[in-house]
Design a protein around this motif. Structure first.
Motif, PDB file in Angstrom:
ATOM      1  N   CYS A   1      -5.206  -4.379   5.073  1.00  0.00           N
ATOM      2  CA  CYS A   1      -5.826  -3.350   5.926  1.00  0.00           C
ATOM      3  C   CYS A   1      -6.160  -3.906   7.316  1.00  0.00           C
ATOM      4  O   CYS A   1      -6.192  -3.152   8.291  1.00  0.00           O
ATOM      5  CB  CYS A   1      -7.098  -2.813   5.276  1.00  0.00           C
TER       6      CYS A   1
ATOM      7  N   GLN B   1      -4.294   1.300  -0.975  1.00  0.00           N
ATOM      8  CA  GLN B   1      -4.635   0.044  -1.662  1.00  0.00           C
ATOM      9  C   GLN B   1      -5.390  -0.832  -0.672  1.00  0.00           C
ATOM     10  O   GLN B   1      -4.789  -1.451   0.210  1.00  0.00           O
ATOM     11  CB  GLN B   1      -3.361  -0.645  -2.132  1.00  0.00           C
TER      12      GLN B   1
ATOM     13  N   CYS C   1      -7.063   6.445   7.951  1.00  0.00           N
ATOM     14  CA  CYS C   1      -7.203   6.118   6.534  1.00  0.00           C
ATOM     15  C   CYS C   1      -8.658   6.257   6.039  1.00  0.00           C
ATOM     16  O   CYS C   1      -9.510   5.429   6.372  1.00  0.00           O
ATOM     17  CB  CYS C   1      -6.716   4.691   6.291  1.00  0.00           C
TER      18      CYS C   1
ATOM     19  N   CYS D   1      -3.259  -3.247   9.455  1.00  0.00           N
ATOM     20  CA  CYS D   1      -2.577  -1.964   9.228  1.00  0.00           C
ATOM     21  C   CYS D   1      -2.710  -1.065  10.463  1.00  0.00           C
ATOM     22  O   CYS D   1      -3.808  -0.876  10.997  1.00  0.00           O
ATOM     23  CB  CYS D   1      -3.162  -1.266   8.005  1.00  0.00           C
TER      24      CYS D   1
ATOM     25  N   CYS E   1       0.838  -1.201   0.000  1.00  0.00           N
ATOM     26  CA  CYS E   1       0.000   0.000   0.000  1.00  0.00           C
ATOM     27  C   CYS E   1       0.875   1.254   0.000  1.00  0.00           C
ATOM     28  O   CYS E   1       1.616   1.498   0.954  1.00  0.00           O
ATOM     29  CB  CYS E   1      -0.920  -0.002   1.233  1.00  0.00           C
TER      30      CYS E   1
END
Ligand code: SF4
Length: 265
Positions: A228, A223, A237, A231, A16
């Motif tokens: 995710c 991305q 985000c 993450c 990402c």
């Protein structure tokens, strides 16, 4: 100043670009890293001495020499850790040392890989670490020791990036890298991965893409995907969080990046 690059950084960029930007361009604190444990550090130091200082006139380093190294190094550990460490080392000796009749002193121990690379007019400083670098008849072999309770084999794309980058970094100083072995000290098992020219070319292409991104300074795209879930930047985000928090002021104002744009002669 050269732009720093490691396998971890390149893997993050691959997963990402947005996460990469926050972590390495903005230095936005993410999840805490996993520091080495006292036992793990002592095991690495012991194996560095065991392989680096043994009397190479013998065909293979002895178990007595391994015990001697451990007794000298494990003095700061408690009794339980000393006992556990010795059990791991005995497993390592039985599974990795004994089956190979003759050993040579490694080319390097606990070293740092460092090389510069110029792509798209940007000078990259590629860096990484290794526990042991062996020079055998067919070429160079990297060995890394892992002392975690469980060793999850790395995903193929992770290992490809690591091997591609290490090939690029080591070829400038030592020559062609043939393989990387991850030795799990608790089981004594080694996972061996061979190097290919495709890994090297793919990493060159990824670095070129990163270089274009750095030069253009266009938006670093999020991305969304499996990555995710783990993450550390989900709270900031907007791609996954409708109520994303703004990036802290101190971070947004201290992001100057200084890189060396290399001029072609
Ligand atoms: S949550 Fe997903 S999209 Fe957002 S930065 Fe992290 S990895 Fe990228």
């Amino acid at each position: 100043m050269a732009y720093r690059l490691s396998a971890t950084r390149l893997q993050t960029y691959r997963r990402c670009a947005q996460a990469y930007y926050w972590r390495y361009e903005k230095r936005l604190p993410g999840p805490a890293g996993f520091g080495g444990t006292a036992l793990g550090t002592s095991l690495h130091r012991c194996l560095a001495q065991f392989h680096g200082d043994w009397d190479a006139q013998d065909p293979q380093p002895s178990r007595a020499w391994l015990a001697q190294c451990w007794h000298a190094i494990a003095t700061d550990l408690n009794q339980e850790q000393q006992h556990e460490g010795w059990q791991l080392l005995e497993t390592y000796y039985r599974e990795q040392i004994q089956p190979q009749a003759t050993w040579q002193r490694p080319l390097a121990i606990e070293g740092r890989i460092q090389a510069t690379l110029v792509l798209e007019g940007i000078e990259f400083l590629v860096s990484g670490r290794y526990d042991r670098l062996d020079l055998r008849e067919d070429g160079l072999h990297l060995v890394d020791y892992k002392s975690a309770k469980r060793l999850e084999p790395p995903r193929p794309e992770q290992i490809d990036v690591q091997l591609g980058l290490y090939q690029l970094a080591l070829e400038q100083r030592y020559g062609q890298l043939k393989s990387l072995s991850l030795v799990h000290l608790r089981s004594g098992q080694a996972y061996c991965y061979g190097c290919t020219t495709q890994q090297r070319e793919a990493v060159l292409a990824q670095i070129a893409t990163l270089a274009q991104q750095i030069r253009s300074d266009q938006q670093w795209q999020p991305q969304v995907g499996e990555q995710c879930r783990s993450c550390g930047y989900r709270r900031y985000c907007p791609a996954v969080n409708a109520e994303a928090e703004p990036i802290p002021e101190t971070i947004t104002s201290s992001s100057d990046r200084r890189i060396q744009l290399s001029l072609a002669l």
